[in-house]
Scaffold this motif. Structure first.
Motif, PDB file in Angstrom:
ATOM      1  N   ALA A  49       0.655  -1.220   0.074  1.00 26.13           N
ATOM      2  CA  ALA A  49       0.121  -0.051  -0.020  1.00 26.13           C
ATOM      3  C   ALA A  49       0.874   1.196  -0.147  1.00 26.13           C
ATOM      4  N   THR A  58      -4.545   7.115  -2.121  1.00 28.94           N
ATOM      5  CA  THR A  58      -3.849   5.691  -1.629  1.00 28.94           C
ATOM      6  C   THR A  58      -3.818   4.746  -3.036  1.00 28.94           C
ATOM      7  N   ARG A  59      -2.928   3.756  -2.766  1.00 31.12           N
ATOM      8  CA  ARG A  59      -3.031   2.735  -3.673  1.00 31.12           C
ATOM      9  C   ARG A  59      -2.884   1.316  -3.119  1.00 31.12           C
ATOM     10  N   TYR A  60      -3.339   0.252  -3.479  1.00 26.78           N
ATOM     11  CA  TYR A  60      -3.415  -1.071  -2.891  1.00 26.78           C
ATOM     12  C   TYR A  60      -3.021  -1.821  -3.600  1.00 26.78           C
ATOM     13  N   ASP A  62      -3.987  -5.591  -5.110  1.00 26.10           N
ATOM     14  CA  ASP A  62      -5.079  -6.176  -5.363  1.00 26.10           C
ATOM     15  C   ASP A  62      -5.278  -7.242  -4.237  1.00 26.10           C
ATOM     16  N   SER A  63      -4.397  -7.895  -3.632  1.00 28.93           N
ATOM     17  CA  SER A  63      -4.443  -9.044  -2.690  1.00 28.93           C
ATOM     18  C   SER A  63      -4.838  -8.320  -1.396  1.00 28.93           C
ATOM     19  N   LYS A  65      -6.725  -5.279  -1.097  1.00 32.75           N
ATOM     20  CA  LYS A  65      -7.733  -4.150  -1.178  1.00 32.75           C
ATOM     21  C   LYS A  65      -8.852  -4.595  -0.394  1.00 32.75           C
ATOM     22  N   VAL A  66      -9.419  -3.625   0.453  1.00 28.85           N
ATOM     23  CA  VAL A  66     -10.658  -3.752   1.049  1.00 28.85           C
ATOM     24  C   VAL A  66     -10.294  -4.215   2.659  1.00 28.85           C
ATOM     25  N   ARG A  67      -9.322  -5.002   2.839  1.00 27.36           N
ATOM     26  CA  ARG A  67      -8.837  -5.745   4.254  1.00 27.36           C
ATOM     27  C   ARG A  67      -7.981  -4.687   4.844  1.00 27.36           C
ATOM     28  N   THR A  69      -6.056  -0.946   5.082  1.00 28.79           N
ATOM     29  CA  THR A  69      -6.095   0.495   5.068  1.00 28.79           C
ATOM     30  C   THR A  69      -4.946   1.362   5.488  1.00 28.79           C
ATOM     31  N   THR A 107       3.921   2.654  -6.842  1.00 28.03           N
ATOM     32  CA  THR A 107       4.000   1.145  -6.325  1.00 28.03           C
ATOM     33  C   THR A 107       5.349   0.474  -6.510  1.00 28.03           C
TER      34      THR A 107
END
Length: 125
Positions: A49, A58-60, A62-63, A65-67, A69, A107
């Protein structure tokens, strides 16, 4: 020079949560992009992240994302990584990094020039 110290790692069961902190010293990082990377045994260090200087972008991976922050408190010269719904595949050493030349998110490992020593996160099934 910037020194980065990570904390908050540990062992947790799958589905649990951890909050990592990265405190910077040596200079203010309020104008700089910061990021978290991780490295599992036998694997390359990978992006997790990143956050821009103001926290507005922010950037995350894919593995996560959502989980996960990412956030920052420039008054405290600190960046955080809140990790929820942890999975065994999240097990790794987590590193925080800062770009002293840019406030823009990237990234790429090459975009960051100072790194912390890392903190171990272990997730058991």
């Amino acid at each position: 020079q910037v020194q980065l110290v990570e904390s908050g790692g540990g062992s947790v069961q799958a589905g649990g949560s951890l909050r990592l902190s990265c405190a910077a010293s040596g200079r203010t990082i309020s104008s700089n992009a910061m990021a978290w990377f991780r490295q599992a045994p036998g694997k390359e260090r990978e992006f997790v992240a990143a956050i821009n200087w103001s926290g507005s972008m922010t950037r995350y991976a894919d593995s996560v994302k959502v989980r996960f922050t990412i956030s920052r408190d420039n008054a405290k010269n600190t960046v955080y990584l809140q990790m929820n719904s942890l999975k065994p595949e999240d097990t790794a050493v987590y590193y925080c990094a800062v770009s002293t030349v840019s406030g823009v998110v990237t990234t790429s490992k090459g975009g960051y020039d100072y790194w912390g020593q890392g903190t171990q996160v272990t997730v058991s099934s």
